[in-house]
Design a protein around this motif. Structure first.
Motif, short mmCIF file in Angstrom:
data_model
loop_
_atom_site.label_atom_id
_atom_site.label_comp_id
_atom_site.label_asym_id
_atom_site.label_seq_id
_atom_site.Cartn_x
_atom_site.Cartn_y
_atom_site.Cartn_z
N ILE A 124 1.07 -1.16 0.12
CA ILE A 124 -0.16 0.28 0.05
C ILE A 124 0.87 1.22 0.00
O ILE A 124 2.01 1.10 1.01
N PRO A 125 0.72 2.03 -1.05
CA PRO A 125 1.70 3.28 -0.95
C PRO A 125 1.71 4.28 0.21
O PRO A 125 0.50 4.58 0.96
N ALA A 126 2.74 4.95 0.47
CA ALA A 126 2.63 5.83 1.58
C ALA A 126 1.86 6.94 1.36
O ALA A 126 1.42 7.20 0.36
N GLY A 127 1.21 7.81 2.31
CA GLY A 127 0.37 8.74 2.08
C GLY A 127 1.20 10.10 2.28
O GLY A 127 2.45 9.87 2.30
N GLU A 128 0.81 11.17 2.34
CA GLU A 128 1.33 12.58 2.29
C GLU A 128 2.00 12.51 3.94
O GLU A 128 3.04 13.08 4.09
N ASP A 129 1.05 12.36 5.04
CA ASP A 129 1.28 12.43 6.34
C ASP A 129 1.98 11.04 6.66
O ASP A 129 2.77 10.99 7.82
N VAL A 130 1.31 10.01 6.37
CA VAL A 130 1.67 8.71 7.02
C VAL A 130 2.39 7.84 6.29
O VAL A 130 1.89 7.45 4.91
N LYS A 131 3.83 7.77 6.40
CA LYS A 131 4.77 7.12 5.69
C LYS A 131 4.87 5.63 5.97
O LYS A 131 5.15 4.57 5.15
N SER A 132 4.47 5.31 7.33
CA SER A 132 4.18 3.94 7.94
C SER A 132 3.93 4.08 9.21
O SER A 132 3.88 5.24 10.04
N PHE A 133 3.50 3.11 10.13
CA PHE A 133 3.21 3.09 11.34
C PHE A 133 3.55 1.66 11.97
O PHE A 133 3.59 0.64 11.34
N PHE A 134 3.71 1.66 13.33
CA PHE A 134 4.02 0.50 13.98
C PHE A 134 2.80 0.17 14.83
O PHE A 134 1.94 0.75 15.41
N VAL A 135 2.87 -1.05 15.12
CA VAL A 135 1.97 -1.90 16.38
C VAL A 135 2.64 -2.20 17.55
O VAL A 135 3.89 -2.74 17.31
N LEU A 136 2.33 -1.72 18.49
CA LEU A 136 3.25 -2.04 19.71
C LEU A 136 2.13 -2.86 20.82
O LEU A 136 0.92 -2.45 21.05
N LEU A 137 2.79 -3.70 21.04
CA LEU A 137 2.22 -4.62 22.15
C LEU A 137 2.84 -4.04 23.80
O LEU A 137 3.92 -4.17 23.84
N VAL A 138 1.58 -3.60 24.30
CA VAL A 138 2.06 -2.97 25.84
C VAL A 138 1.52 -4.16 26.86
O VAL A 138 0.30 -4.19 26.98
N SER A 139 2.37 -4.70 27.55
CA SER A 139 2.19 -5.63 28.49
C SER A 139 1.73 -4.93 29.74
O SER A 139 2.55 -4.17 30.40
N LEU A 140 0.38 -4.95 30.29
CA LEU A 140 0.31 -4.32 31.49
C LEU A 140 0.23 -4.95 32.80
O LEU A 140 0.01 -6.12 32.79
N LYS A 141 0.55 -4.34 33.87
CA LYS A 141 0.48 -4.96 35.21
C LYS A 141 -0.79 -4.89 35.82
O LYS A 141 -0.85 -5.75 36.67
N LYS A 142 -1.48 -3.94 35.55
CA LYS A 142 -3.07 -4.15 35.75
C LYS A 142 -3.99 -3.71 34.94
O LYS A 142 -3.70 -3.01 33.90
N LYS A 143 -5.42 -4.01 35.14
CA LYS A 143 -6.29 -3.80 33.95
C LYS A 143 -6.55 -2.26 34.18
O LYS A 143 -7.11 -1.73 33.28
N GLU A 144 -6.45 -1.81 35.32
CA GLU A 144 -7.12 -0.24 35.60
C GLU A 144 -5.52 0.49 35.43
O GLU A 144 -4.99 0.79 36.38
N TYR A 145 -5.43 1.03 34.02
CA TYR A 145 -4.39 1.68 33.93
C TYR A 145 -4.58 3.28 33.91
O TYR A 145 -5.82 3.67 33.73
N ASP A 146 -3.48 4.09 33.75
CA ASP A 146 -3.84 5.56 33.56
C ASP A 146 -3.63 5.76 32.05
O ASP A 146 -2.78 5.58 31.43
N GLU A 147 -4.56 6.33 31.44
CA GLU A 147 -4.75 6.73 30.18
C GLU A 147 -3.75 7.65 29.60
O GLU A 147 -2.95 7.54 28.51
N LYS A 148 -3.17 8.30 30.77
CA LYS A 148 -2.27 9.33 30.36
C LYS A 148 -0.88 8.72 29.98
O LYS A 148 -0.23 9.41 29.15
N THR A 149 -0.69 7.54 30.42
CA THR A 149 0.54 6.79 30.18
C THR A 149 0.51 6.48 28.74
O THR A 149 1.60 6.75 28.02
N ILE A 150 -0.60 6.32 28.06
CA ILE A 150 -0.58 5.90 26.70
C ILE A 150 -0.54 6.98 25.96
O ILE A 150 0.52 7.17 24.85
N ALA A 151 -1.14 8.16 26.30
CA ALA A 151 -0.98 9.45 25.59
C ALA A 151 0.51 10.02 25.78
O ALA A 151 1.39 10.48 24.84
#
Length: 201
Positions: free
Chosen positions: A53-80
């Motif tokens: 799929i060709p690159a776009g003007e803004d998005v040339k590529s992107f990554f998928v990150l697997l984040v292993s959480l220590k608890k289900k109730e995490y702080d959303e700000k951490t992701i931000a």
């Protein structure tokens, strides 16, 4: 993962220490990430040479990150925080035990519901990576774009609507328990005014 092509798969750990050092994070920020996250792995790279799929003007590529959480109730700000620190477009898989949810930062953190990790799927739909990325944001954020709006405009409108709905619900609750007729009437008037403004959005 996510039903993505084998060609996109990778397995590269992002050590938290490296993130802290590179971005000179203060102790409080480090502690927040440490409290929520045990491990961060890059599991997919979506790029033109890997998905045809060709690159776009803004998005040339992107990554998928697997984040292993220590608890289900995490702080959303951490992701931000992680999204802002890493200068890439990132789709997060937030995993706790056998369950996970997808998250993305686009003007704000948006997330899907929890489900079994092996059932998580993502479709790459679009003529270039700009539209592919936009479609992922729409899917993860469950954004219903109304005619004539851009994605960002719709997200802003949805946020305004949510604020109005919360405020209306709060005032209606106050009106229900208010004993004084005058105050009750004032609250009802405020609710009507907000409902009219809400309808105009």
């Amino acid at each position: 993962m996510l039903g993505l092509l084998k060609t996109t798969e990778m397995s590269k750990q992002l050590p938290k220490k490296a993130i802290y050092t590179k971005f000179q994070m203060n102790t409080a920020a480090k502690e927040k990430i440490d409290a929520d996250i045990s491990r961060i792995m890059i599991v997919n790279e979506i790029a033109p040479n890997k998905v045809n799929i060709p690159a776009g003007e803004d998005v040339k590529s992107f990554f998928v990150l697997l984040v292993s959480l220590k608890k289900k109730e995490y702080d959303e700000k951490t992701i931000a925080t992680l999204s802002k620190l890493i200068p890439q477009n990132i789709l997060f898989i937030l995993e706790y035990e056998n369950e996970s949810r997808l998250a993305i930062y686009h003007t704000k953190v948006m997330q899907t519901a929890w489900m079994q990790t092996e059932e998580q799927k993502v479709e790459l739909k679009g003529l270039n990576l700009d539209t592919v990325w936009e479609n992922i944001v729409i899917a993860v954020g469950r954004v219903n774009i109304e005619t004539g709006n851009t994605l960002d405009e719709q997200i802003e409108i949805n946020e305004k609507k949510q604020k109005f709905e919360k405020e209306i619900a709060k005032l209606e609750k106050q009106a229900r328990v208010e004993k004084q007729p005058k105050k009750k009437f004032e609250l009802a008037m405020k609710v009507n005014k907000l409902k009219k403004e809400f309808g105009d959005i």
